[in-house]
Scaffold this motif. Sequence first.
Motif, PDB file in Angstrom:
ATOM      1  N   TYR A 182      11.205  -4.342  53.729  1.00 46.08           N
ATOM      2  CA  TYR A 182       9.371  -4.192  53.236  1.00 46.08           C
ATOM      3  C   TYR A 182       9.262  -2.848  53.628  1.00 46.08           C
ATOM      4  O   TYR A 182       8.989  -2.452  55.120  1.00 46.08           O
ATOM      5  N   PRO A 183      10.046  -1.365  53.226  1.00 45.02           N
ATOM      6  CA  PRO A 183      10.320   0.049  53.943  1.00 45.02           C
ATOM      7  C   PRO A 183       8.495   0.296  54.132  1.00 45.02           C
ATOM      8  O   PRO A 183       7.635   0.194  53.575  1.00 45.02           O
ATOM      9  N   THR A 184       8.559   0.965  55.375  1.00 48.25           N
ATOM     10  CA  THR A 184       6.476   1.138  55.724  1.00 48.25           C
ATOM     11  C   THR A 184       6.497   2.608  54.989  1.00 48.25           C
ATOM     12  O   THR A 184       5.215   3.069  55.015  1.00 48.25           O
ATOM     13  N   HIS A 185       7.725   3.415  54.029  1.00 46.68           N
ATOM     14  CA  HIS A 185       6.806   4.913  53.612  1.00 46.68           C
ATOM     15  C   HIS A 185       7.424   4.404  52.177  1.00 46.68           C
ATOM     16  O   HIS A 185       6.256   4.920  51.410  1.00 46.68           O
ATOM     17  N   VAL A 186       6.888   2.823  52.055  1.00 48.75           N
ATOM     18  CA  VAL A 186       6.148   2.566  50.346  1.00 48.75           C
ATOM     19  C   VAL A 186       5.169   2.153  50.552  1.00 48.75           C
ATOM     20  O   VAL A 186       4.951   0.967  51.255  1.00 48.75           O
ATOM     21  N   ILE A 187       3.980   2.750  49.864  1.00 43.79           N
ATOM     22  CA  ILE A 187       2.539   1.871  49.943  1.00 43.79           C
ATOM     23  C   ILE A 187       2.669   1.779  48.762  1.00 43.79           C
ATOM     24  O   ILE A 187       2.192   1.817  47.398  1.00 43.79           O
ATOM     25  N   LEU A 188       2.492   0.087  48.906  1.00 42.83           N
ATOM     26  CA  LEU A 188       1.761  -0.081  47.618  1.00 42.83           C
ATOM     27  C   LEU A 188      -0.019  -0.876  47.404  1.00 42.83           C
ATOM     28  O   LEU A 188       0.048  -1.820  48.209  1.00 42.83           O
ATOM     29  N   ASP A 189       0.109  -0.698  45.783  1.00 40.14           N
ATOM     30  CA  ASP A 189      -1.439  -0.965  46.095  1.00 40.14           C
ATOM     31  C   ASP A 189      -2.348  -1.141  44.429  1.00 40.14           C
ATOM     32  O   ASP A 189      -1.497  -1.404  43.717  1.00 40.14           O
ATOM     33  N   THR A 190      -3.632  -1.293  44.807  1.00 37.32           N
ATOM     34  CA  THR A 190      -3.344  -2.069  42.981  1.00 37.32           C
ATOM     35  C   THR A 190      -3.038  -1.400  42.057  1.00 37.32           C
ATOM     36  O   THR A 190      -3.331  -1.058  41.167  1.00 37.32           O
ATOM     37  N   ASN A 191      -2.739   0.252  41.957  1.00 34.89           N
ATOM     38  CA  ASN A 191      -2.183   1.501  41.252  1.00 34.89           C
ATOM     39  C   ASN A 191      -0.868   1.163  41.163  1.00 34.89           C
ATOM     40  O   ASN A 191      -0.183   2.139  40.196  1.00 34.89           O
ATOM     41  N   GLY A 192      -0.422   0.970  42.116  1.00 35.75           N
ATOM     42  CA  GLY A 192       1.487   0.952  42.119  1.00 35.75           C
ATOM     43  C   GLY A 192       1.785   1.582  42.645  1.00 35.75           C
ATOM     44  O   GLY A 192       0.818   1.091  44.720  1.00 35.75           O
ATOM     45  N   VAL A 193       2.743   1.963  43.084  1.00 35.64           N
ATOM     46  CA  VAL A 193       3.917   2.072  44.203  1.00 35.64           C
ATOM     47  C   VAL A 193       3.917   3.234  44.726  1.00 35.64           C
ATOM     48  O   VAL A 193       3.009   4.258  43.342  1.00 35.64           O
ATOM     49  N   SER A 194       3.467   3.781  45.380  1.00 32.52           N
ATOM     50  CA  SER A 194       2.935   5.215  45.943  1.00 32.52           C
ATOM     51  C   SER A 194       3.667   5.198  47.237  1.00 32.52           C
ATOM     52  O   SER A 194       4.382   4.304  48.078  1.00 32.52           O
TER      53      SER A 194
END
Length: 139
Positions: free
Chosen positions: A49-61
């Motif tokens: 679970y890399p910390t630089h990947v942000i998962l939210d309702t809009n997708g991956v950022s």
Amino acid sequence: MRSTNPREVALVFVEYARKIHAKAVTTDPNFLRISVACGKIEQWLEQNYPTHVILDTNGVSFNEEDPRTRIIRKEQELDLEVAKKKRLEDIRAGRSPAKPPPSEISKFEVMLYVGGVLALILGLGVTIVYLVFKLVGDD
């Protein structure tokens, strides 16, 4: 309860590993083992679970402050350039550009596949039962 998905469970686990590591005393003969175990937990979390990947309702950022994000952006740019060059070469050579594969299979298509497999299994089962009764029933 914070453990609603696997990522949250891992974060809770790392939180407690950090607390254990903070309480460890350097004079303890198992201090090094504790430190290594806590480090492995941290590495596992970062790998899965890399910390630089942000998962939210809009997708991956991606976190723009993290240096790994720049690497990902460069790789994406290079992939786009390679795809453009390949497409231009195909057009110049007179070949029709390759159509991209369909991005998603419809629910109807999935249901057709599942129904076909179930029909095949049912047909094979009925055939086997029929043959068994036919061969054994003559005695």
